[in-house]
Design a protein around this motif. Sequence first.
Motif, PDB file in Angstrom:
ATOM      1  N   VAL A 111       0.862  -1.183   0.000  1.00 53.63           N
ATOM      2  CA  VAL A 111       0.000   0.000   0.000  1.00 53.63           C
ATOM      3  C   VAL A 111       0.898   1.233   0.000  1.00 53.63           C
ATOM      4  O   VAL A 111       1.772   1.373   0.852  1.00 53.63           O
ATOM      5  N   LEU A 112       0.659   2.107  -0.973  1.00 57.80           N
ATOM      6  CA  LEU A 112       1.440   3.327  -1.104  1.00 57.80           C
ATOM      7  C   LEU A 112       0.540   4.523  -0.819  1.00 57.80           C
ATOM      8  O   LEU A 112      -0.338   4.843  -1.612  1.00 57.80           O
ATOM      9  N   GLN A 113       0.758   5.147   0.318  1.00 55.61           N
ATOM     10  CA  GLN A 113      -0.013   6.320   0.725  1.00 55.61           C
ATOM     11  C   GLN A 113       0.586   7.550   0.050  1.00 55.61           C
ATOM     12  O   GLN A 113       1.798   7.768   0.110  1.00 55.61           O
ATOM     13  N   THR A 114      -0.251   8.331  -0.594  1.00 57.97           N
ATOM     14  CA  THR A 114       0.198   9.537  -1.259  1.00 57.97           C
ATOM     15  C   THR A 114      -0.943  10.543  -1.301  1.00 57.97           C
ATOM     16  O   THR A 114      -2.044  10.260  -0.834  1.00 57.97           O
ATOM     17  N   THR A 115      -0.676  11.700  -1.869  1.00 54.17           N
ATOM     18  CA  THR A 115      -1.715  12.703  -2.059  1.00 54.17           C
ATOM     19  C   THR A 115      -2.241  12.586  -3.486  1.00 54.17           C
ATOM     20  O   THR A 115      -1.568  12.019  -4.361  1.00 54.17           O
ATOM     21  N   GLU A 116      -3.399  13.149  -3.736  1.00 48.37           N
ATOM     22  CA  GLU A 116      -3.926  13.148  -5.098  1.00 48.37           C
ATOM     23  C   GLU A 116      -2.993  13.927  -6.014  1.00 48.37           C
ATOM     24  O   GLU A 116      -2.818  13.568  -7.175  1.00 48.37           O
TER      25      GLU A 116
ATOM     26  N   LEU B 180     -11.724   8.978  -4.952  1.00 50.68           N
ATOM     27  CA  LEU B 180     -10.809  10.056  -4.604  1.00 50.68           C
ATOM     28  C   LEU B 180     -11.603  11.172  -3.943  1.00 50.68           C
ATOM     29  O   LEU B 180     -12.807  11.312  -4.181  1.00 50.68           O
ATOM     30  N   LYS B 181     -10.947  11.974  -3.139  1.00 51.37           N
ATOM     31  CA  LYS B 181     -11.639  13.103  -2.512  1.00 51.37           C
ATOM     32  C   LYS B 181     -12.133  14.078  -3.572  1.00 51.37           C
ATOM     33  O   LYS B 181     -13.202  14.655  -3.457  1.00 51.37           O
ATOM     34  N   ASP B 182     -11.309  14.259  -4.614  1.00 48.47           N
ATOM     35  CA  ASP B 182     -11.678  15.143  -5.722  1.00 48.47           C
ATOM     36  C   ASP B 182     -11.980  14.271  -6.944  1.00 48.47           C
ATOM     37  O   ASP B 182     -11.071  13.883  -7.673  1.00 48.47           O
ATOM     38  N   PRO B 183     -13.253  13.952  -7.170  1.00 47.29           N
ATOM     39  CA  PRO B 183     -13.614  13.062  -8.280  1.00 47.29           C
ATOM     40  C   PRO B 183     -13.175  13.569  -9.654  1.00 47.29           C
ATOM     41  O   PRO B 183     -13.000  12.785 -10.575  1.00 47.29           O
ATOM     42  N   SER B 184     -12.958  14.869  -9.792  1.00 47.70           N
ATOM     43  CA  SER B 184     -12.539  15.415 -11.092  1.00 47.70           C
ATOM     44  C   SER B 184     -11.133  14.945 -11.477  1.00 47.70           C
ATOM     45  O   SER B 184     -10.749  15.029 -12.634  1.00 47.70           O
TER      46      SER B 184
ATOM     47  N   GLU C 131      -7.665  11.372 -14.741  1.00 47.85           N
ATOM     48  CA  GLU C 131      -6.233  11.668 -14.882  1.00 47.85           C
ATOM     49  C   GLU C 131      -5.381  10.655 -14.122  1.00 47.85           C
ATOM     50  O   GLU C 131      -4.397  10.123 -14.651  1.00 47.85           O
ATOM     51  N   ILE C 132      -5.768  10.356 -12.905  1.00 46.39           N
ATOM     52  CA  ILE C 132      -4.986   9.444 -12.070  1.00 46.39           C
ATOM     53  C   ILE C 132      -5.089   8.007 -12.590  1.00 46.39           C
ATOM     54  O   ILE C 132      -4.082   7.312 -12.712  1.00 46.39           O
ATOM     55  N   LEU C 133      -6.284   7.565 -12.923  1.00 51.29           N
ATOM     56  CA  LEU C 133      -6.449   6.199 -13.426  1.00 51.29           C
ATOM     57  C   LEU C 133      -5.726   5.988 -14.754  1.00 51.29           C
ATOM     58  O   LEU C 133      -5.179   4.910 -15.003  1.00 51.29           O
TER      59      LEU C 133
END
Length: 113
Positions: free
Chosen positions: A63-68, A93-97, A101-103
């Motif tokens: 598990v890698l904890q990071t920020t968005e 994600l906290k910010d669904p927008s 991009e992340i996926l």
Amino acid sequence: MSKKELLGTDIAGIIKERHAGSLRSLKVKPKLAIIRTNDDSVTDLYLRIKQNYADFIGAEIEVLQTTEKEAVTVIQDCNKRQDLHGIIVQLPLKDPSKTDEILSAVSPEKDID
């Protein structure tokens, strides 16, 4: 012919056993990275469930904890790692927008979802 009720837990057990059997035949223990950006009890629960499943079937989870904000960079690093066979981004994600991009940073070769 009699009818038998088929329960979802029965099907899940069959699938779980099949996964475990498939992994036992591999020469390498599969390792999965889970990218986590949320720090809440619901995410904790999902991660425990995934860890228990991985333990049962013989896979390893990191598990890698990071920020968005840093998630794309972390994912790009994971894409390059030879010791990682798969990547999951823990949603939501906290910010669904930022979800697309992340996926999309996860390489298709390592995309578990």
